[in-house]
Scaffold this motif. Structure first.
Motif: not given
Length: 332
Positions: A260-289
């Protein structure tokens, strides 16, 4: 305490120990009939469960749970411990192991019908049984208590089918076999851990109810039985199983919050781009994509995202932003 026990298990409703022994010991009475019935129902339950797993059908899997043949020897272990009959404990453990082997082998056989290992990753019947948590152990304990009361009381036998549905014994073993057949060893281990935790929980809960019902003081019980040692062994096994379940629960909660924190932080980072979209976070071990799409394929400066991400996600967690077309940015 005695009044509470009498209220829970009234003497007039209490089943005699002979009835329980005959019901839970597959080697007492008509052995051939009991063993044959157990194996037949085990194979059928395993087949139904695995078919339901591969078709991702909850209703079909529930059908296998209703049969629940493994519940008999598992509760037999608890009864043998309480009454001090080591032979009953050993025989019951043997039948549980036989059931484990039979269902896993059926799963290996049915694994030939799995198209690809990746197809199991989207199967809710598999996913739900490969990552057990501490709450699974709590649910199994409650189910075991219900099953123990249903066995002890003459007026509660009607609830046994509902108890059987609540506990997952055969389906996890089917998942073990299917996952092993596809080389998914980590998922198979998770399903096996779920099965073992349910077995231990049933044994503990059954032992508690059978002790409260007074079967340890029954004249047919062994006066020389070392019940304290038996309970100590079960307590140690419980701790061994509870630790990884608790760790998995903590890890699941942590990754959910980080997602939730990764997605929300990324959305805030992209806030100026109206066409930007973020999707579900995928985990592989301790790495989130996290997959990100924009109208023109460009993204804001990464330094801002790296700074913000370091404040909400621990440094040992890797974060990768995938913007498509094979372009990935490692944030931390």
């Amino acid at each position: 305490m005695s009044r509470l026990v009498d209220a829970l298990i009234p003497p007039s409703k209490r089943q005699p120990v002979g009835f329980l022994t005959d019901a839970l010991d597959l080697d007492s009475g008509d052995r051939v009939s009991k063993r044959g019935g157990f194996l037949i129902m085990l194979v059928l339950a395993g087949t139904i469960a695995i078919a339901g797993i591969l078709t991702d059908s909850t209703a079909t899997v529930i059908g296998a749970m209703i049969i629940a043949p493994l519940g008999t020897p598992i509760l037999g272990i608890g009864l043998g411990m309480v009454t001090g009959h080591l032979g009953l404990v050993v025989r019951s453990i043997t039948w549980v192991l036989v059931g484990l082997v039979v269902v896993v082998l059926l799963g290996l056989l049915f694994a030939a019908f799995v198209a690809t290992p990746e197809s199991l990753a989207a199967n809710s019947q598999v996913v739900g049984r490969t990552s057990p948590s501490l709450m699974d152990l709590v649910a199994a304990l409650a189910t075991g208590l219900a099953g123990g009361f249903a066995m002890c009381r003459k007026d509660l036998s009607a609830v046994l089918p509902g108890v059987a549905i609540a506990i997952s014994l055969v389906p996890p073993l089917g998942v073990v076999g299917v996952c092993v057949g596809q080389g998914l060893w980590q998922d198979a281990l998770g399903a096996l851990l779920l099965f073992l935790s349910n077995v231990v929980a049933l044994v503990i809960a059954g032992s508690i109810v059978f002790t409260a019902a007074g079967y340890a003081r029954d004249p047919s019980s062994s006066p020389s039985a070392n019940r304290r040692r038996a309970y100590t062994v079960v307590a140690v096994l419980t701790a061994i199983i509870a630790v990884p379940l608790a760790a998995n629960s903590v890890a699941s909660i942590a990754t959910a919050r980080w997602s939730v924190a990764i997605q929300q932080t990324t959305q805030d980072w992209l806030d100026g781009d109206e066409g930007a979209r973020t999707y579900a976070v995928a985990w592989s071990g301790l790495t989130a994509t996290l997959d990100v799409t924009t109208d023109d394929g460009s993204v804001p400066p990464l330094d801002d995202l790296q700074t913000a991400m370091s404040e909400v996600v621990p440094s040992f967690v890797g974060v990768v932003i995938d913007v498509g077309q094979g372009v990935e940015h490692v944030i931390q």
